[in-house]
Scaffold this motif. Structure first.
Motif, short mmCIF file in Angstrom:
data_model
loop_
_atom_site.label_atom_id
_atom_site.label_comp_id
_atom_site.label_asym_id
_atom_site.label_seq_id
_atom_site.Cartn_x
_atom_site.Cartn_y
_atom_site.Cartn_z
N ASP A 1 -6.88 0.77 3.70
CA ASP A 1 -6.30 -0.56 3.96
C ASP A 1 -5.19 -0.48 5.00
O ASP A 1 -5.10 -1.35 5.90
CB ASP A 1 -5.76 -1.16 2.66
CG ASP A 1 -6.86 -1.78 1.81
OD1 ASP A 1 -7.91 -2.14 2.36
OD2 ASP A 1 -6.66 -1.89 0.58
N ASN B 1 -5.03 -6.39 -1.98
CA ASN B 1 -5.52 -5.31 -2.84
C ASN B 1 -4.43 -4.68 -3.71
O ASN B 1 -4.64 -4.47 -4.92
CB ASN B 1 -6.22 -4.23 -2.01
CG ASN B 1 -7.59 -4.68 -1.53
OD1 ASN B 1 -8.07 -5.75 -1.91
ND2 ASN B 1 -8.23 -3.87 -0.70
N GLU C 1 -14.34 1.91 3.60
CA GLU C 1 -13.78 1.18 2.45
C GLU C 1 -14.89 0.61 1.57
O GLU C 1 -14.80 0.66 0.34
CB GLU C 1 -12.86 0.05 2.94
CG GLU C 1 -12.25 -0.74 1.81
CD GLU C 1 -11.06 -1.58 2.23
OE1 GLU C 1 -10.75 -2.55 1.53
OE2 GLU C 1 -10.44 -1.26 3.27
N ASN D 1 0.82 -1.21 0.00
CA ASN D 1 0.00 0.00 0.00
C ASN D 1 0.85 1.26 0.00
O ASN D 1 0.46 2.28 -0.58
CB ASN D 1 -0.95 -0.01 1.21
CG ASN D 1 -2.06 -1.03 1.07
OD1 ASN D 1 -2.99 -0.84 0.29
ND2 ASN D 1 -1.97 -2.12 1.80
N PRO E 1 -6.26 -6.01 2.81
CA PRO E 1 -5.22 -4.99 2.73
C PRO E 1 -3.90 -5.49 2.13
O PRO E 1 -3.14 -4.70 1.56
CB PRO E 1 -5.01 -4.58 4.19
CG PRO E 1 -6.30 -4.89 4.86
CD PRO E 1 -6.79 -6.13 4.18
#
Length: 310
Positions: free
Chosen positions: A68, A284, A109, A40, A281
């Motif tokens: 996330d 993704n 989210e 991320n 998380p």
């Protein structure tokens, strides 16, 4: 009868009985957490540093990466600390903060994924109006609405949950403070106060789900009518990652919260909680970067600049 004021701490679910397994869980969770931070973090850096990615789709992806990071940082660090230091305790204030943040970030989210479905619908079904319908102001307003919906949901649930009198001890059957497991500790008739907040959350979730389904019905109809195979491939390359993320998020959360009590068990609850709170998380960033050539190029350029020290 003990009430909420007599509880100063909660005891979270122990992930293992032996010291070796506790350290193994710590190492596993640490690896997962670092992978989520790296993935991320790279998405955030790539979108922020490359002007070609300053578009509505990547603006929403940046927000998703932030959510996330917040979501996994709400649950895993405390679980890792408990496993490392061989304890189960979390303070009353810490439990309330964890429940609030998790409820806030998860619902935000889900709302953001709904906004991202709208973005794909406009991009594919109404491309000539994309710039006017999804300008910078409209994107900021939609992102704010997603974050605001999550905040309102968290305030309602946290206030209701922690105003209930507790009659069944302080042992939470989960590795983090989660609404259903706190409600199990309340008196038998007190949970009715939570009904109003639950109706709000279910209405929001159902509305978002219907909107996502209808958006993708229109998207796939438009894509299948596209005469160019290259055009269809480009459309699918931007839609399928989002659809995969939505499917992973919704399916695991629905099973966790709507499964029949007859098949419920602490081990199954733990597995499902990990699937919807920890796995998305981590996955993704991989899902979004796998089929997205623009994002892959930006990530390679970013890593090259970091390695070369430019």
């Amino acid at each position: 009868m003990p009430n909420i004021s007599s509880v100063s701490e909660f005891l979270l679910l122990a992930l293992a009985d032996t010291r070796e397994l506790q350290l193994l869980h710590f190492a596993l969770f640490l690896g997962i957490y670092l992978a989520a931070l790296l993935g991320n973090g790279l998405i955030l850096s790539a979108v922020a540093c490359h002007h070609r990615l300053h578009t509505p789709m990547y603006f929403f992806l940046l927000n998703l990466a932030l959510l996330d990071l917040g979501c996994i940082s709400t649950t895993l660090p405390k679980a890792m600390a408990n496993a490392l230091w061989d304890t189960r305790a979390i303070s009353y204030q810490g439990c309330a903060a964890q429940l609030f943040l998790f409820a806030f970030l998860v619902v935000a989210e889900y709302c953001l994924l709904t906004v991202m479905a709208y973005d794909r619908y406009i991009a594919i079904c109404k491309p000539l109006h994309y710039g006017s319908l999804l300008g910078s102001r409209a994107c900021a307003q939609m992102a704010t609405a997603a974050w605001g919906s999550g905040f309102l949901n968290a305030v309602l649930h946290t206030a209701n949950t922690f105003s209930l009198p507790l009659c069944r001890g302080n042992a939470v059957d989960q590795f983090f403070c989660e609404i259903p497991h706190i409600l199990k500790l309340s008196c038998s008739d007190a949970y009715l106060r939570e009904v109003g907040a639950l109706v709000f959350s279910l209405s929001l979730a159902f509305g978002c789900f219907v909107f996502i389904v209808l958006s993708y019905v229109q998207v796939f109809r438009a894509v299948l009518r596209t005469p160019s195979e290259q055009g269809r491939h480009k459309a699918f390359s931007t839609c399928l990652p989002h659809l995969a993320v939505v499917s992973l998020f919704v399916s695991t959360a629905m099973f966790a919260y709507l499964k029949p009590p007859s098949i419920s068990s602490p081990s199954l609850d733990l597995v499902m909680a990990v699937l919807y709170s920890v796995v998305p998380p981590v996955l993704n960033p991989l899902i979004y970067s796998m089929r997205n050539q623009e994002l892959k190029e930006a990530l390679w350029k970013l890593m090259f600049r970091c390695v070369s020290g430019e």
